[in-house]
Motif scaffolding. Structure first.
Motif, short mmCIF file in Angstrom:
data_model
loop_
_atom_site.label_atom_id
_atom_site.label_comp_id
_atom_site.label_asym_id
_atom_site.label_seq_id
_atom_site.Cartn_x
_atom_site.Cartn_y
_atom_site.Cartn_z
N GLU A 965 0.87 -1.17 0.00
CA GLU A 965 0.00 0.00 0.00
C GLU A 965 0.92 1.25 0.00
OE1 GLU A 965 -2.91 0.01 3.02
OE2 GLU A 965 -3.89 -1.86 2.35
N PHE A 966 0.41 2.36 -0.66
CA PHE A 966 1.27 3.53 -0.88
C PHE A 966 0.70 4.77 -0.18
CE2 PHE A 966 1.67 0.80 -4.65
CZ PHE A 966 3.03 0.52 -4.60
N GLN A 967 1.63 5.59 0.28
CA GLN A 967 1.30 6.93 0.77
C GLN A 967 2.07 7.94 -0.13
OE1 GLN A 967 1.30 7.78 5.01
NE2 GLN A 967 2.42 9.68 4.63
N VAL A 968 1.29 8.82 -0.82
CA VAL A 968 1.89 9.74 -1.82
C VAL A 968 1.80 11.18 -1.29
CG1 VAL A 968 1.86 10.51 -4.21
CG2 VAL A 968 1.13 8.16 -3.63
N THR A 969 2.97 11.88 -1.38
CA THR A 969 3.04 13.30 -0.95
C THR A 969 3.63 14.12 -2.10
OG1 THR A 969 3.39 12.59 1.32
CG2 THR A 969 3.91 14.91 0.79
N TRP A 970 2.89 15.24 -2.48
CA TRP A 970 3.42 16.13 -3.52
C TRP A 970 4.09 17.36 -2.84
CZ3 TRP A 970 -0.70 13.03 -4.55
CH2 TRP A 970 -0.72 12.35 -5.78
N PHE A 971 5.26 17.69 -3.40
CA PHE A 971 6.04 18.82 -2.85
C PHE A 971 6.18 19.92 -3.91
CE2 PHE A 971 7.33 15.20 -0.34
CZ PHE A 971 7.42 15.71 0.95
N TRP A 972 6.39 21.19 -3.42
CA TRP A 972 6.69 22.36 -4.28
C TRP A 972 7.95 23.02 -3.75
CZ3 TRP A 972 6.67 27.64 -2.74
CH2 TRP A 972 6.87 28.52 -3.81
N GLN A 973 8.80 23.33 -4.66
CA GLN A 973 10.10 23.95 -4.31
C GLN A 973 10.32 25.11 -5.26
OE1 GLN A 973 13.38 21.25 -4.67
NE2 GLN A 973 14.64 22.34 -3.15
N GLY A 977 17.64 23.88 -4.22
CA GLY A 977 18.41 24.29 -3.06
C GLY A 977 17.57 24.93 -2.01
N ILE A 978 16.38 25.33 -2.41
CA ILE A 978 15.48 25.94 -1.42
C ILE A 978 14.64 24.82 -0.81
CG2 ILE A 978 13.61 27.59 -1.09
CD1 ILE A 978 14.72 29.18 -3.43
N GLN A 979 14.24 24.98 0.43
CA GLN A 979 13.51 23.94 1.17
C GLN A 979 12.19 23.62 0.46
OE1 GLN A 979 12.53 25.04 5.18
NE2 GLN A 979 11.67 23.02 5.66
N LYS A 980 11.91 22.29 0.36
CA LYS A 980 10.68 21.82 -0.28
C LYS A 980 9.52 21.92 0.71
CE LYS A 980 11.60 16.97 0.85
NZ LYS A 980 11.81 15.62 0.33
N ARG A 981 8.32 22.14 0.13
CA ARG A 981 7.15 22.29 0.99
C ARG A 981 6.06 21.36 0.46
NH1 ARG A 981 2.72 25.94 1.17
NH2 ARG A 981 3.52 27.07 -0.65
N PRO A 982 5.46 20.49 1.38
CA PRO A 982 4.37 19.58 0.92
C PRO A 982 3.13 20.38 0.62
CG PRO A 982 4.62 19.38 3.29
CD PRO A 982 5.76 20.25 2.82
N ILE A 983 2.46 19.99 -0.48
CA ILE A 983 1.23 20.69 -0.84
C ILE A 983 0.00 19.77 -0.77
CG2 ILE A 983 2.45 22.39 -2.29
CD1 ILE A 983 1.60 20.72 -4.72
N PHE A 984 0.22 18.45 -0.89
CA PHE A 984 -0.93 17.53 -0.85
C PHE A 984 -0.43 16.13 -0.45
CE2 PHE A 984 -4.24 14.77 -2.46
CZ PHE A 984 -5.41 15.48 -2.17
N VAL A 985 -1.25 15.43 0.41
CA VAL A 985 -0.87 14.07 0.86
C VAL A 985 -2.07 13.15 0.62
CG1 VAL A 985 -0.10 12.64 2.76
CG2 VAL A 985 0.67 15.02 2.61
N ALA A 986 -1.79 12.02 0.01
CA ALA A 986 -2.80 10.92 -0.12
C ALA A 986 -2.29 9.75 0.73
CB ALA A 986 -2.97 10.50 -1.57
N ASN A 989 -4.48 4.92 3.80
CA ASN A 989 -5.84 4.55 4.20
C ASN A 989 -6.88 5.37 3.46
OD1 ASN A 989 -5.40 7.01 5.37
ND2 ASN A 989 -5.92 6.38 7.47
N ALA A 990 -6.50 5.98 2.31
CA ALA A 990 -7.40 6.74 1.43
C ALA A 990 -7.82 8.07 2.03
CB ALA A 990 -8.62 5.91 1.06
N THR A 991 -7.08 8.59 2.99
CA THR A 991 -7.34 9.92 3.55
C THR A 991 -6.54 10.96 2.76
OG1 THR A 991 -7.73 8.95 5.71
CG2 THR A 991 -7.30 11.32 5.62
N LEU A 992 -7.18 12.04 2.38
CA LEU A 992 -6.52 13.09 1.59
C LEU A 992 -6.35 14.37 2.44
CD1 LEU A 992 -8.58 12.71 -1.73
CD2 LEU A 992 -6.41 11.62 -1.11
N LEU A 1002 -6.99 22.14 -5.87
CA LEU A 1002 -6.20 20.94 -6.19
C LEU A 1002 -7.16 19.77 -6.40
CD1 LEU A 1002 -3.32 21.28 -3.54
CD2 LEU A 1002 -3.33 22.02 -5.91
N ARG A 1003 -6.85 18.96 -7.44
CA ARG A 1003 -7.67 17.77 -7.71
C ARG A 1003 -6.77 16.52 -7.71
NH1 ARG A 1003 -9.52 20.90 -11.91
NH2 ARG A 1003 -8.66 19.46 -13.45
N PHE A 1004 -7.18 15.52 -6.87
CA PHE A 1004 -6.40 14.26 -6.75
C PHE A 1004 -6.95 13.24 -7.73
CE2 PHE A 1004 -6.13 9.99 -4.82
CZ PHE A 1004 -4.75 9.82 -4.84
N GLY A 1005 -6.06 12.55 -8.40
CA GLY A 1005 -6.46 11.50 -9.33
C GLY A 1005 -5.72 10.20 -9.07
#
Length: 1126
Positions: A965-973, A977-986, A989-992, A1002-1005
């Motif tokens: 099973e997978f847990q996916v996190t999207w980051f924006w930088q 060299g600059i610190q990454k920041r999470p923008i969305f987590v799936a 357990n199917a919690t967004l 934001l739309r999750f697919g």
């Protein structure tokens, strides 16, 4: 007031209903036994109807025993057509009636019962009221029995007596009815001119004497008696007849039966034939003290064959009170005499004629005595007279004769009638004892019917043997009735006498007396004699046999020859056993009956008849020692139902021998085995057995010349131990049989004291033909047993340190094999598996133990309890001990070691450890799934306007397990060299979770299991930068639940968000380009259309010639869809 009246009416109604009676129908209780042909009456009453004065309607039905479920209508008091066909005619003829005795009672009657009338009669009352309450029918069972009452009177139909004489009449009355009945009997007098008979005296069913009204006084004076003589004879005695007694006297019998209601009912009545009685008035004679005797003869001159009637009249004073003896004489020969008691005695010369009915004498009145002789013979010629004696009776009842008075003689002349009748017999006849005597009597000059009487002279007079009347009726006299005697007339002029089984006492003179008859009168008689001599039998009895010495199972035949005349003989077979006891095997009686004392399955009997010899064969089937001994037959002639003295034969000795034993045994001569091992000694039968062979086996142990019985098995395989075998040793010793046959002695955990010689002793048993068993001499075979101490060579398979790697959830097998050692039944092993965990501080902890007694044990250890629950210890072979770990966990990783200990029992029965070895160690590593996660890492750049959308892809290309099973996190930088920041987590357990600040949508697919996407709508210029996803792979762990096994990051997507002004030039250029292309396409299309129109016109001008295929769209439809290649 009105309510009170209503209540009163209700109470009165209830009172009236409570007072109503229930209907009850009753008929006579059954069963009623009635005689065939007699009448039957059944009364039937009913009560309980509201109206007692109105005649009720009754119906009678019957149920027959053959069909108890079907009722037959008989008669109805109200319906004339009620009867079924079986009874309708009898009802119409009034033979069956139903009459009202009262309104509530009827009487059902059948005038003459038939056998078919037997059954269960039902009286039924028709209910005329509105309701049913009670019983409307009643049943009576009727049994129809045969009329077995018989009544007869042997007296002649007419009697004549003087007044004052005594009259005695007898009547026979009996019944053979099975039911319990009583008889009543009455003597009645029917006088001339009177309609009803007068009862003289009667004996009712209760055995009470009741005199008739006109005879009561004479009964009280003792002048009239009724005596019951035996079972069926009733005697009437009237001491002094009166003139008024004249008339017809007869006896009447009635049979009574007691019905179930205890009343007696006469079921039948019969009258005997009447006797006409004439009573003469008494004459008065002068008083005299002496007797006056007169003789009178109806006819003094007779011809041979006629009747001679002699009447003797005796007169005296008070004659009725005197006792007299009267006799008739011819010269000095007395013909007959009547004693004072009325007994008739006949003289020797006339006894035979009296028996044949030729002579009769009786007292026919108070004073008159009459003798009749017919037919008379010429030798009956002479003077006849009567003689009378007064007899005085003393106190003891004996009579004393007074002075005799004799009448004057009368001469009777008898002349011979003309007849040529003659008889002739053989003068001398000789016959052997036991044979049949045949005498022939030849007659000649026959004119009428003939009768014959055969007589034999005994002392001085002839006695009748048998007679054959002129009608052919045979009458056997006296003792001859019990003999086989026959009188026949094979031809018209020949009479024969046959007497079976004569004896010397039958010797003597035999006489054949032939009489000629005419119209029932004997007119002539002739006789002839023959002297018969019966010679005593001379017979011999001899016993022989062709074979007297046999083997068990063979047959023996004995022959007993009885020589002599053929007479009924009783023959007995006798066996004297070797112990001198006598056994009567069988007796063949003279009448063919056989009485057995021996076994009928062993002996068979047959008889062969020859002239003057009868041979009796006794066959012994399958002889056994029980049939050995001395045989003898004994014959006894049976003559006239009496046995003669037995004649024994000689003795014949029969010897029965056992067959020679062919038994042969094989067993190993020497055995060498280890102490504490299991010993098997096999003893086999090598010879060919008989069909019925069974064996009894005994094993003996020989030490220092002394034999001791260990164990034995009889022929039925019942095993018993010897008395000298200790109870503890009996648990170690066993014996079994196997195919061959073979007999195996097993000694478990052999001890040094078990050494020595073992003797296998086998006795063969054979079965006789009739199932009995016998034993042949036993045979033996010896085996020498040597016991030695075994060497210790326990060795385990050692491969060196082993490395095992398994995945979590797999089954792991750890092997421990014994390469060498004493693999005997007496050697036992204890096996233990030890464990040391990779992260455990303790070492060599015992996981599981299998001790030498076969007990499996898991030592207590809380941290290892889960592992112990998944362990399986198996022993696929005697030398292998495998440990299986089911569903291996990561925590099962560690080192395993096998430890083996060898045990044996010592002489005292205690366990001793002989050796110990260890194998291993085996290192086991249990891994969770391997790290194999991979993703698409392409680097991309994208320019997007602030009014557009862009999608950040996340594609997993490879994963180690389907359970991942997978847990996916999207980051924006913003920049590298600059610190990454999470923008969305799936989450897995199917919690967004949306983490983007600024309200951007934001739309999750998740289009596929391994594809994820995040779409950003209407980004702002400040959203420009680097975008990427990070994937965490999670797997379930058996020991620690879900765990993260890998983390991977995708490639970067560089996004440039442009405002509306910054992007105008590029769209204009693109628009001009597309306009130029469109103009070119329009011009080209017009040229093509012009060319096509020109070609069509030319075609029409050429006369309509056909051309190639048309290019119009009607003929070739354009494909509106482009292929993938287009």
């Amino acid at each position: 007031m009105r309510c009170c009246r209503v209540g009163l009416l209700v109470c009165l109604t209830l009172l009236l209903h409570s007072g109503e009676a229930k209907v009850l129908t009753e008929s006579q209780s059954g069963p009623l036994y009635r005689v065939l042909g007699a009448s039957l009456s059944i009364s039937c009453n009913v009560s309980g109807f509201a109206d007692d004065s109105t005649p009720k309607k009754f119906e009678f039905r019957v149920t027959k025993p053959k069909n108890p479920t079907f009722q037959i209508n008989i008669i109805s008091s109200s319906d004339e057509s009620f009867a079924y066909a079986a009874y309708s005619q009898r009802v119409a003829r009034k033979e069956i009636t139903l009459k009202h005795v009262s309104p509530n009672s009827v009487l059902f009657e059948i005038q003459s019962l038939q056998k078919a009338d037997e059954g269960d009669f039902e009286c039924n009352v028709v209910n005329t009221e509105s309701a049913y309450a009670g019983t409307y029918n009643a049943n009576t069972l009727v049994k129809v029995i045969d009329n077995s009452l018989s009544v007869s009177s042997p007296v002649s139909t007419s009697l004549s007596h003087n007044e004052g004489d005594a009259l005695t009449l007898t009547c026979q009355a009996s019944s053979n009815t099975i039911q319990h009945t009583h008889l009543s009997l009455a003597w009645l007098l029917q006088k001339d001119g009177e309609e009803d008979a007068r009862p003289i005296i009667s004996l009712d069913r209760d055995f009470t004497l009741i005199p008739g009204p006109t005879f009561e006084g004479r009964y009280l004076d003792g002048l009239i008696r009724l005596d019951k003589m035996g079972e069926a004879t009733y005697r009437l005695h009237m001491a002094k007849l009166e003139v008024s007694d004249q008339g017809k006297i007869y006896c009447q019998a009635q049979e009574w039966i007691q019905d179930p209601d205890r009343s007696w009912y006469s079921i039948t009545q019969k009258d005997a034939e009447s006797t006409a009685l004439h009573v003469k008035a008494r004459e008065v004679v002068p008083d005299t003290s002496s007797l006056v005797v007169r003789i009178s003869i109806q006819q003094t001159t007779l011809q041979e064959g006629q009747e001679l009637s002699l009447s003797c009249n005796v007169d005296a004073d008070n004659l009725e009170k005197r006792f007299l003896s009267v006799s008739w004489l011819r010269g000095s020969v007395e013909l007959a005499r009547i004693e004072p008691t009325g007994i008739l005695s006949v003289g020797p010369e006339y006894s035979g004629r009296e028996k044949r009915g030729e002579l009769r004498a009786a007292r026919v009145g108070d004073k008159e005595y009459r003798l009749r002789l017919q037919p008379v013979r010429t030798e009956d010629h002479g003077e006849y007279f009567c003689r009378a004696w007064p007899q005085d009776r003393g106190q003891d009842g004996a009579f004393t004769a007074g002075e005799a008075q004799t009448s004057s003689p009368l001469l009777v002349s008898i002349s011979a009638s003309e007849s040529g009748l003659s008889a002739e017999m053989q003068t001398y006849v000789s016959v052997d004892e036991g044979d049949r005597l045949n005498l022939t009597c030849k007659v000649d000059g026959v004119k009428g019917q003939l009768s014959v009487t055969w007589e034999r002279q005994s002392t001085s007079k002839f006695e009748n043997i048998i007679s054959l009347s002129q009608e052919g009726v045979t009458e056997i006299e006296g003792e001859s009735a019990s003999r086989g005697v026959r009188a026949t007339r094979p031809t018209a002029d020949t009479f024969t006498l046959e007497l079976d089984e004569v004896t010397p006492s039958d010797s003597g003179i035999y006489q054949c007396s032939v009489s000629e008859w005419k119209t029932n009168s004997k007119i002539h008689s002739q006789s002839a004699t023959s002297t018969v001599t019966v010679s005593p039998t001379k017979s011999s009895v001899k016993l022989i046999s062709r074979k007297t010495s046999v083997t068990v199972g063979e047959n023996v035949e004995l022959m007993c020859r009885v020589q002599g005349p053929h007479v009924p003989t009783t023959l007995s077979w006798i066996l004297q056993h070797e112990d001198a006891t006598i056994q009567n095997i069988l007796t063949l009686k003279w009448n063919g009956d056989i009485s057995w004392s021996g076994d009928q399955h062993v002996y068979q009997l047959r008889v062969v008849n020859k002239p003057k010899e009868v041979t009796h064969y006794l066959l012994i089937n399958g002889a056994s020692p029980r049939e050995a001994g001395k045989y003898q037959c004994e014959a006894s002639a049976y003559i006239q139902n009496f046995p003669k003295k037995p004649r024994p034969s000689n003795q014949v000795a029969v010897m029965v021998q056992y067959p020679e034993s062919k038994l042969s045994l094989t067993s190993p001569p020497t055995l060498t085995r280890n102490i504490n091992s299991d010993i098997e000694i096999k003893c086999s039968v090598s010879s060919e057995p008989f069909a019925s062979s069974q064996y009894a086996v005994t094993w003996l142990h020989q030490q220092q010349g002394e034999n001791k019985t260990i164990v034995s098995s009889d022929r039925e395989a019942l095993i018993t131990f010897g008395t000298q075998v200790e109870p503890s040793d009996r648990q170690r010793i066993s014996m079994r049989r196997s195919k061959g046959p073979s007999f195996e002695l097993t000694i478990r955990q052999a001890q040094i004291s078990d050494h020595g010689s073992y003797i296998c002793q086998v006795a063969e048993w054979l079965q006789e033909a009739r199932g009995n068993w016998y034993q042949l001499p036993p045979k033996s075979q010896i085996t020498e047993l040597n016991l030695i101490e075994p060497a210790n060579d326990l060795r385990l398979e050692v491969v060196g340190p082993q490395q095992l790697i398994a995945g979590e959830g797999d089954e792991v097998k750890l092997k421990c094999n014994i390469l060498s050692g004493a693999f005997s039944p007496s050697v036992f092993y204890k096996v233990a598996w030890l464990f040391t965990g990779h992260s455990s501080p303790t070492t060599n902890v015992s996981l599981v133990e299998l001790d030498h007694m076969g007990l499996l044990r898991y030592p207590e250890n809380e941290p290892l309890r889960d592992l112990q629950g998944r362990l399986r210890l198996v022993r696929p072979t005697q030398s292998s001990f495998h440990l299986r770990i089911q569903t291996a966990h990561e925590g099962d990783s560690g080192t395993f070691q096998c430890q083996v200990e060898q045990y044996q029992l010592d002489r005292e029965g205690h366990w001793q450890q002989k050796a110990s070895e260890s194998a291993g160690p085996i290192s086991l590593t249990v891994n969770v799934a391997e790290k194999n996660l991979s993703m698409v890492k392409d680097e991309q750049e994208l320019n997007v306007s602030s009014s557009g959308d862009f999608t950040i892809p996340c594609h997993v290309t490879d994963q180690p397990s389907d359970e991942s099973e997978f847990q996916v996190t999207w980051f924006w930088q913003k920049e590298t060299g600059i610190q990454k920041r999470p923008i969305f987590v799936a989450y897995r357990n199917a919690t967004l979770q949306d983490m983007l600040v600024g309200g951007r949508q934001l739309r999750f697919g998740h289009p596929a299991p391994n594809r994820f996407s995040l779409t950003v709508s209407k980004p702002a210029p400040e959203n420009s930068g680097l975008y990427f996803c990070e994937v965490e792979e999670w797997l379930p762990s058996l020991s620690r639940g879900w765990r993260k096994v890998a983390v991977e990051t995708s490639g970067h997507l560089t996004v440039n968000v442009l405002t509306e002004g910054e992007g105008a030039f590029e769209p204009q250029c693109k628009s001009a380009t597309w306009i130029g292309i469109l103009v070119v396409l329009v011009i080209g299309s017009l040229l093509v259309i012009s060319l096509l129109l020109l070609k069509i016109c030319r075609t029409n001008a050429s006369g309509g010639k056909k051309s190639g295929k048309s290019l119009w769209a009607e003929e070739h439809q354009l494909n509106s869809k482009l292929d993938a290649e287009d």
